[in-house]
Design an enzyme around this catalytic site. Structure first.
Site, mmCIF file in Angstrom:
data_model
loop_
_atom_site.group_PDB
_atom_site.id
_atom_site.type_symbol
_atom_site.label_atom_id
_atom_site.label_comp_id
_atom_site.label_asym_id
_atom_site.label_seq_id
_atom_site.Cartn_x
_atom_site.Cartn_y
_atom_site.Cartn_z
ATOM 1 C CG HIS A 55 -11.230 3.827 8.012
ATOM 2 N ND1 HIS A 55 -12.316 3.981 7.184
ATOM 3 C CD2 HIS A 55 -10.234 4.565 7.472
ATOM 4 C CE1 HIS A 55 -12.003 4.790 6.187
ATOM 5 N NE2 HIS A 55 -10.738 5.154 6.333
ATOM 6 C CD GLU A 75 -5.770 8.498 4.377
ATOM 7 O OE1 GLU A 75 -4.544 8.246 4.391
ATOM 8 O OE2 GLU A 75 -6.597 7.810 3.766
#
Length: 194
Positions: A9, A77
């Site tokens: 990202h 994550e």
């Protein structure tokens, strides 16, 4: 064999502040939006089946990349537990002995109430095994996180995270890994997005 292309990202405010984000749902900041907006997916990646971590920063990145990515929990994550939201340097300074002992575990580093990079790798391996069972020959794109990419790299490169990796990963590039018979290998690293 699965060909899996991983893209991190774009930048968030916590990235600029060097805070451990983990599962905290931080959006892209203005610089992150500009950064990802400048990316150009290679033609070979544009038609892939795409997946994204469910966290906002990854979903926003997928939209800016122009891909229709299905949300996939396995790509979330690493859980940094009680260390989330804290600055890494501050953690090192506040508890130098405890932090050094944790770092000495390498791929098995386990933040309090969190998960290790090894467990992240196992989580993504479980997902890839399920995909391979459906169709062993697939090309897949994923918008995910630095911790996930490092965990897969560690498995593919047989890196224990106790020293520097053999390759320098550019997190503004796509990383191609191959998955076959339960094993990861490196396809092509640092595929340019600009």
């Amino acid at each position: 064999m699965l060909n899996i292309y991983l893209i991190r990202h774009g930048q968030t405010q916590w990235n600029t502040e060097k805070k451990l984000q983990g599962r905290t749902n931080i959006p892209l900041n203005a610089q992150g939006i500009a950064q990802v907006s400048a990316y150009q997916l290679p033609a070979s990646l544009q038609q892939l089946q795409w997946f994204s971590s469910p966290l906002l920063r990854a979903r926003e990145t997928a939209v800016l990349l122009g891909v229709n990515a299905a949300s996939e929990q396995h790509l979330i994550e690493m859980n940094w537990g009680t260390w989330e939201g804290q600055n890494l340097r501050q953690l090192q300074q506040d508890n130098p002995q405890d932090f050094a002992a944790a770092e000495a575990l390498g791929i098995h580093l386990m933040p309090p109430e969190g998960e290790s990079p090894f467990l992240v790798g196992e989580r993504v391996t479980t997902w890839a095994t399920g995909l391979a069972a459906l169709n062993a020959q697939q090309d897949i794109g994923c918008v995910t996180h630095k911790g996930v990419i490092r965990a897969i790299y560690a498995l593919a490169a047989n890196w224990d995270m106790l020293d520097k990796p053999r390759h320098k990963l550019d997190f503004h590039c796509a990383q191609h890994f191959c998955f076959a018979d339960g094993q990861w290998s490196i396809g092509e690293l640092n595929i340019k997005l600009q």
